[in-house]
Design a protein around this motif. Sequence first.
Motif, PDB file in Angstrom:
ATOM      1  N   ILE A  42       0.847  -1.187   0.000  1.00  0.00           N
ATOM      2  CA  ILE A  42       0.000   0.000   0.000  1.00  0.00           C
ATOM      3  C   ILE A  42       0.884   1.238   0.000  1.00  0.00           C
ATOM      4  CG2 ILE A  42      -1.752   1.302   1.294  1.00  0.00           C
ATOM      5  CD1 ILE A  42      -2.536  -1.397   2.611  1.00  0.00           C
ATOM      6  N   MET A  43       0.508   2.239  -0.770  1.00  0.00           N
ATOM      7  CA  MET A  43       1.219   3.513  -0.756  1.00  0.00           C
ATOM      8  C   MET A  43       0.275   4.611  -0.289  1.00  0.00           C
ATOM      9  SD  MET A  43       3.538   5.392  -3.676  1.00  0.00           S
ATOM     10  CE  MET A  43       2.199   6.001  -4.708  1.00  0.00           C
ATOM     11  N   VAL A  44       0.731   5.418   0.673  1.00  0.00           N
ATOM     12  CA  VAL A  44      -0.048   6.547   1.184  1.00  0.00           C
ATOM     13  C   VAL A  44       0.455   7.815   0.518  1.00  0.00           C
ATOM     14  CG1 VAL A  44      -0.716   7.857   3.220  1.00  0.00           C
ATOM     15  CG2 VAL A  44      -0.399   5.383   3.389  1.00  0.00           C
ATOM     16  N   THR A  45      -0.472   8.611  -0.006  1.00  0.00           N
ATOM     17  CA  THR A  45      -0.105   9.834  -0.723  1.00  0.00           C
ATOM     18  C   THR A  45      -1.107  10.934  -0.418  1.00  0.00           C
ATOM     19  OG1 THR A  45       0.375  10.757  -2.920  1.00  0.00           O
ATOM     20  CG2 THR A  45      -1.429   9.187  -2.781  1.00  0.00           C
ATOM     21  N   LEU A  46      -0.704  12.161  -0.706  1.00  0.00           N
ATOM     22  CA  LEU A  46      -1.632  13.287  -0.578  1.00  0.00           C
ATOM     23  C   LEU A  46      -2.522  13.366  -1.812  1.00  0.00           C
ATOM     24  CD1 LEU A  46      -2.571  15.838   0.963  1.00  0.00           C
ATOM     25  CD2 LEU A  46      -0.804  17.114  -0.275  1.00  0.00           C
ATOM     26  N   ASP A  47      -1.902  13.283  -2.994  1.00  0.00           N
ATOM     27  CA  ASP A  47      -2.612  13.420  -4.266  1.00  0.00           C
ATOM     28  C   ASP A  47      -2.333  12.225  -5.154  1.00  0.00           C
ATOM     29  OD1 ASP A  47      -3.487  16.368  -3.989  1.00  0.00           O
ATOM     30  OD2 ASP A  47      -1.323  16.474  -3.645  1.00  0.00           O
ATOM     31  N   VAL A  48      -3.271  11.934  -6.052  1.00  0.00           N
ATOM     32  CA  VAL A  48      -3.086  10.872  -7.041  1.00  0.00           C
ATOM     33  C   VAL A  48      -2.909  11.527  -8.410  1.00  0.00           C
ATOM     34  CG1 VAL A  48      -3.944   8.681  -7.941  1.00  0.00           C
ATOM     35  CG2 VAL A  48      -4.589   9.400  -5.646  1.00  0.00           C
ATOM     36  N   LEU A  49      -1.685  12.003  -8.689  1.00  0.00           N
ATOM     37  CA  LEU A  49      -1.339  12.562  -9.991  1.00  0.00           C
ATOM     38  C   LEU A  49      -0.609  11.493 -10.808  1.00  0.00           C
ATOM     39  CD1 LEU A  49      -0.003  16.085  -8.914  1.00  0.00           C
ATOM     40  CD2 LEU A  49      -2.356  15.393  -9.430  1.00  0.00           C
ATOM     41  N   GLU A  50      -0.453  11.742 -12.120  1.00  0.00           N
ATOM     42  CA  GLU A  50       0.181  10.736 -12.971  1.00  0.00           C
ATOM     43  C   GLU A  50       1.576  10.333 -12.475  1.00  0.00           C
ATOM     44  OE1 GLU A  50       1.009   9.737 -17.694  1.00  0.00           O
ATOM     45  OE2 GLU A  50       0.606  11.818 -17.089  1.00  0.00           O
ATOM     46  N   PRO A  51       2.446  11.268 -12.039  1.00  0.00           N
ATOM     47  CA  PRO A  51       3.754  10.845 -11.522  1.00  0.00           C
ATOM     48  C   PRO A  51       3.639   9.953 -10.285  1.00  0.00           C
ATOM     49  CG  PRO A  51       3.774  13.190 -12.032  1.00  0.00           C
ATOM     50  CD  PRO A  51       2.352  12.746 -12.121  1.00  0.00           C
ATOM     51  N   VAL A  52       2.620  10.170  -9.469  1.00  0.00           N
ATOM     52  CA  VAL A  52       2.403   9.332  -8.290  1.00  0.00           C
ATOM     53  C   VAL A  52       1.968   7.936  -8.722  1.00  0.00           C
ATOM     54  CG1 VAL A  52       1.023   9.047  -6.181  1.00  0.00           C
ATOM     55  CG2 VAL A  52       1.838  11.315  -6.857  1.00  0.00           C
ATOM     56  N   VAL A  53       1.129   7.861  -9.735  1.00  0.00           N
ATOM     57  CA  VAL A  53       0.705   6.563 -10.270  1.00  0.00           C
ATOM     58  C   VAL A  53       1.915   5.808 -10.824  1.00  0.00           C
ATOM     59  CG1 VAL A  53      -0.701   5.413 -12.015  1.00  0.00           C
ATOM     60  CG2 VAL A  53      -1.631   7.366 -10.751  1.00  0.00           C
ATOM     61  N   ASP A  54       2.769   6.507 -11.571  1.00  0.00           N
ATOM     62  CA  ASP A  54       3.981   5.878 -12.102  1.00  0.00           C
ATOM     63  C   ASP A  54       4.876   5.381 -10.968  1.00  0.00           C
ATOM     64  OD1 ASP A  54       3.191   6.425 -14.705  1.00  0.00           O
ATOM     65  OD2 ASP A  54       4.308   8.309 -14.814  1.00  0.00           O
ATOM     66  N   GLU A  55       4.977   6.171  -9.906  1.00  0.00           N
ATOM     67  CA  GLU A  55       5.758   5.774  -8.734  1.00  0.00           C
ATOM     68  C   GLU A  55       5.192   4.506  -8.113  1.00  0.00           C
ATOM     69  OE1 GLU A  55       7.012   7.799  -4.426  1.00  0.00           O
ATOM     70  OE2 GLU A  55       5.163   8.388  -5.449  1.00  0.00           O
ATOM     71  N   ALA A  56       3.878   4.445  -8.001  1.00  0.00           N
ATOM     72  CA  ALA A  56       3.231   3.274  -7.409  1.00  0.00           C
ATOM     73  C   ALA A  56       3.501   2.027  -8.240  1.00  0.00           C
ATOM     74  CB  ALA A  56       1.729   3.516  -7.292  1.00  0.00           C
ATOM     75  N   ILE A  57       3.350   2.148  -9.551  1.00  0.00           N
ATOM     76  CA  ILE A  57       3.568   1.007 -10.444  1.00  0.00           C
ATOM     77  C   ILE A  57       5.025   0.545 -10.367  1.00  0.00           C
ATOM     78  CG2 ILE A  57       3.595   0.281 -12.862  1.00  0.00           C
ATOM     79  CD1 ILE A  57       1.202   2.249 -13.259  1.00  0.00           C
ATOM     80  N   ALA A  58       5.967   1.489 -10.369  1.00  0.00           N
ATOM     81  CA  ALA A  58       7.395   1.152 -10.312  1.00  0.00           C
ATOM     82  C   ALA A  58       7.760   0.437  -9.017  1.00  0.00           C
ATOM     83  CB  ALA A  58       8.231   2.418 -10.459  1.00  0.00           C
ATOM     84  N   ASN A  59       6.999   0.704  -7.948  1.00  0.00           N
ATOM     85  CA  ASN A  59       7.294   0.108  -6.638  1.00  0.00           C
ATOM     86  C   ASN A  59       6.430  -1.111  -6.329  1.00  0.00           C
ATOM     87  OD1 ASN A  59       9.335   1.810  -4.920  1.00  0.00           O
ATOM     88  ND2 ASN A  59       8.075   3.317  -6.000  1.00  0.00           N
ATOM     89  N   GLY A  60       5.692  -1.579  -7.306  1.00  0.00           N
ATOM     90  CA  GLY A  60       4.884  -2.775  -7.093  1.00  0.00           C
ATOM     91  C   GLY A  60       3.706  -2.569  -6.164  1.00  0.00           C
ATOM     92  N   VAL A  61       3.226  -1.338  -6.078  1.00  0.00           N
ATOM     93  CA  VAL A  61       2.090  -1.014  -5.212  1.00  0.00           C
ATOM     94  C   VAL A  61       0.790  -1.479  -5.872  1.00  0.00           C
ATOM     95  CG1 VAL A  61       0.723   0.923  -4.313  1.00  0.00           C
ATOM     96  CG2 VAL A  61       3.217   0.917  -4.062  1.00  0.00           C
ATOM     97  N   ASP A  62      -0.090  -2.101  -5.090  1.00  0.00           N
ATOM     98  CA  ASP A  62      -1.382  -2.513  -5.638  1.00  0.00           C
ATOM     99  C   ASP A  62      -2.563  -1.830  -4.955  1.00  0.00           C
ATOM    100  OD1 ASP A  62      -1.375  -3.874  -3.211  1.00  0.00           O
ATOM    101  OD2 ASP A  62      -0.836  -5.783  -4.127  1.00  0.00           O
TER     102      ASP A  62
END
Length: 372
Positions: A42-62
Amino acid sequence: MTDTHVQTVLQFMERHAPKRFAVEGDPIGLQIGSVKKRTAKIMVTLDVLEPVVDEAIANGVDMIIAHHPLLFRPIKQLNTDTSYGRAVEKLIKHDVTVFAAHTNLDVADGGVNDMMANALGIRDTKPLAPVTEDSLKKIAVFVPRNHADAVREALGQAGAGHIGDYSHCSFSTDGKGAFVPGSGANPYIGSKGSMERPEEERIETVFPASIERNVIRAMLDAHPYEEAAYDIYSLENPGKTYGLGRIGKLDETITLREFTERVKQAFGVNGLRVVGDLDKKVKKAAVLGGDGNKYTMHALREGADVYVTGDLYFHVAHDAWMEGLAMIDPGHHVEQIMKKELAEQLQSWLEEQKSSTEVIISEINTDPFQFL
């Protein structure tokens, strides 16, 4: 140890920041994905912007837990040529669940506004703008004397009988019950068809209405009778108030200039906007994460010397200035304080559940502004 179901994570979030705390119309909760799958990271974030989505995918976040909802306004089209459209497309393609806890996390005890108040050293706080009240109820249950202590303890553990700094508060009276077990009964005391008059205690205790189901369940689990006799009463006594923002006092009186430096350090900002005389003495302080313009009058009515909030409007600042209320605008983005604290709370709970699910924090800076 195994991964946790998304539904189980949502149950934690509901206890931590109940949906009923959200401001009407706030699009909180599950936004993308399924509650039926398991989540390994799980990744906790303030905003869900495209760079954050890319970060999640790169880190195996589901699974992503965000403060600001991705789907904030009704979608009329989803154009994948835009950054927003690509973000949604990537989330779906990579099966990343998105959950938002917004104003409900602002209002909740230990939520965003408490985090901000604590960071600024504001003590003995109360909500700045009340949103809801958790009304009080009373339960009265009749129990055989030899089980009274067990039932009292169960009620206390379920959250009943909490008054101020005291827990497990209750009152008991002695008496005699009366019942005749029917032919299909399996009585704890007595025999079928015979009148029984056991020595019993009537236990009374209060509880917030929001935990009624848990209180009743705990009482029934501890009660020895096949059919427990109990009453639930609604009370006129005021319950606990929940709301947006916090107002309280600093440990000592300091100047607005000194408090401004504290705000910069607490939230890690290089610059901010200030309204008021920098030599003004401040003691009573209010804070509200995000856009708090419409709650400026609440800060004035509550006697705040200074009000910390984001997205400050020019004319709102004028009005506050003329009324003698100092204001500090460190930006909307300082709500990012929730990332670390919520992640730690969630990770600790998962470890208590013997879950192997990992919680990480988004490292992407989603603040669109720079100070030059």
